[in-house]
Write an enzyme that holds these catalytic residues in place. Structure first.
Site, PDB file in Angstrom:
ATOM      1  N   GLY A 154       0.894  -1.167  -0.187  1.00 48.07           N
ATOM      2  CA  GLY A 154      -0.011  -0.039   0.068  1.00 48.07           C
ATOM      3  C   GLY A 154       0.803   1.252  -0.045  1.00 48.07           C
ATOM      4  O   GLY A 154       1.740   1.354   0.914  1.00 48.07           O
ATOM      5  N   GLY A 200       0.201  -4.999   0.862  1.00 49.40           N
ATOM      6  CA  GLY A 200      -1.087  -4.457   0.164  1.00 49.40           C
ATOM      7  C   GLY A 200      -1.118  -5.331  -0.894  1.00 49.40           C
ATOM      8  O   GLY A 200      -2.546  -5.752  -1.083  1.00 49.40           O
ATOM      9  N   GLU A 211       5.646  -5.651   6.802  1.00 47.54           N
ATOM     10  CA  GLU A 211       5.816  -4.649   7.396  1.00 47.54           C
ATOM     11  C   GLU A 211       6.088  -4.291   9.030  1.00 47.54           C
ATOM     12  O   GLU A 211       6.347  -2.509   9.338  1.00 47.54           O
ATOM     13  CB  GLU A 211       4.132  -4.561   8.556  1.00 47.54           C
ATOM     14  CG  GLU A 211       3.048  -4.444   7.211  1.00 47.54           C
ATOM     15  CD  GLU A 211       2.895  -5.862   6.561  1.00 47.54           C
ATOM     16  OE1 GLU A 211       2.050  -5.652   4.901  1.00 47.54           O
ATOM     17  OE2 GLU A 211       3.778  -6.985   6.533  1.00 47.54           O
ATOM     18  N   ASP A 231      -0.971  -7.015   8.515  1.00 47.44           N
ATOM     19  CA  ASP A 231      -2.433  -6.146   7.557  1.00 47.44           C
ATOM     20  C   ASP A 231      -3.046  -7.053   6.796  1.00 47.44           C
ATOM     21  O   ASP A 231      -2.538  -8.234   6.170  1.00 47.44           O
ATOM     22  CB  ASP A 231      -2.551  -5.441   8.578  1.00 47.44           C
ATOM     23  CG  ASP A 231      -2.421  -4.085   7.355  1.00 47.44           C
ATOM     24  OD1 ASP A 231      -0.965  -5.142   6.792  1.00 47.44           O
ATOM     25  OD2 ASP A 231      -2.550  -3.305   6.968  1.00 47.44           O
TER      26      ASP A 231
END
Length: 353
Positions: free
Chosen positions: A65, A110, A133, A141
């Site tokens: 992301g 992402g 991450e 996530d």
């Protein structure tokens, strides 16, 4: 619509192509919203029997992301991005029509969130799969609490803490990929799916090739033993006591990550293993993301790795033993009702795992 994703219907399929090659197709808020809008439209369109997700030119499917842009606009912008991204992930997880995603190249963060909800997850010799991450002070996530916690031999915990990169053969071996195809066969397979989507199972099965041996297999016994605890200090002590070259390398790797991120990741995977509802998983992950969006380590990690790129983040706290249970409890605290994550209305909760 956004220029960073191409959406069209052809044959009997809907086709989503990520077209932001200079950023290795890092997802923006607008890209997530455009993908969700298309999927919602195709969900009830009888002319669309299946969906293909891939990328255009460039060396990666999706590098993650675009948290740099979100951070530069403040915590509220970061929350808006995560809310839209998680809605897209959830929509794909319970989608009533088959989705085939082609993980040809870099598939991280992402990008993993786009790939893993799909029924058909095609890896190639170019696949580079990771959840990085903890390197930027965040946590695995986009549903990783659900997916990684279900991997065998504590491989999920290993991936979360070390941000290890897997190749396509390793993804197939672990069930992260459903098929392994040579990259030069992808265009033909996509064309076949577009013309005969009702034969997608057969088309992918007959196009499958034998993957190389999965390199992670030789380390799975070590991972299962040394990453057995849900307590970060125990894992670090086990690696230090083992003393092998491999253990020392992983010890150094984890030592460079945010201790807070590592502890959040371990607790998330412990929770995720017990979750029976993907909606609840996404609601929990959004609450954590909302708390971490304003945290020192996330802002510092994005600064050091993505903005100034000095690769020298200063974590606070810097030592695992200084990250208290109360600090992690705060990251897992529920949001006020009005701020909670919500899925699109009327969606199912049935995925492949």
């Amino acid at each position: 619509m956004t220029a960073d994703v191409t959406i069209r219907a052809h044959g009997r399929v809907g086709h989503i192509t990520l077209t932001r090659p200079r950023a290795i197709n890092a997802l923006t808020l607008e890209m997530c919203e455009a993908i969700s809008a298309a999927l919602l439209e195709w969900r009830t369109d009888p002319a669309v029997e299946a969906v293909i997700v891939d990328h255009g030119e460039g060396r990666g499917f999706c590098a993650g992301g675009d948290v740099r842009t979100a951070v530069e606009h403040g915590p509220d912008a970061t929350r808006r991005f995560f809310h839209a991204e998680y809605r897209m992930n959830h929509l794909m997880f319970g989608y009533p029509k088959p989705i085939a995603v082609f993980m040809d190249g870099i598939t991280m963060g992402g990008g993993v969130g786009v790939a893993l909800p799909c029924r058909y997850r095609i890896a190639t010799e170019n696949t580079v799969f990771a959840m990085p991450e903890a390197t930027i002070g965040l946590f695995p996530d986009v549903g990783a609490g659900w997916y990684l916690s279900r991997l065998p031999d504590r491989v999920g915990q290993f991936m979360a803490l070390t941000t290890a990169r897997l190749d396509g053969a390793e993804c197939l071996d672990l069930g992260l990929a459903s098929h392994y195809l040579p990259s030069n066969a992808l265009s033909g397979v996509k064309a076949a799916i577009a013309s005969q989507p009702h034969y997608i199972d057969q088309l992918l099965r007959t196009s499958d090739v034998v993957a190389p041996p999965a390199r992670i297999e030789r380390n799975r016994p070590h991972i299962a033993r040394l990453f057995a605890s849900d307590r970060l200090e125990d894992i670090l002590a086990a690696l230090e006591e083992d003393g092998s070259e491999w253990a020392e390398k992983e010890l150094r790797t984890i030592g460079a990550k945010s201790p807070t991120s590592c502890k959040v990741a371990l607790r998330l995977l412990a929770h995720g293993a017990e979750q029976r509802d993907f909606t609840d998983e996404m609601r929990l992950e959004y609450a954590i993301a909302a708390h971490m969006a304003a945290s020192h380590d996330f802002i510092e990690g994005v600064r050091a790795l993505l903005i100034e790129k000095d690769n020298a983040p200063v974590w606070k706290p810097a030592r695992p033993e200084d990250v208290s249970d109360a600090m992690i409890d705060a990251m897992f605290a529920p949001l006020p009702k009005a701020e909670e994550w919500t899925p699109f209305e009327g969606l199912g909760d049935h995925g492949y795992m």
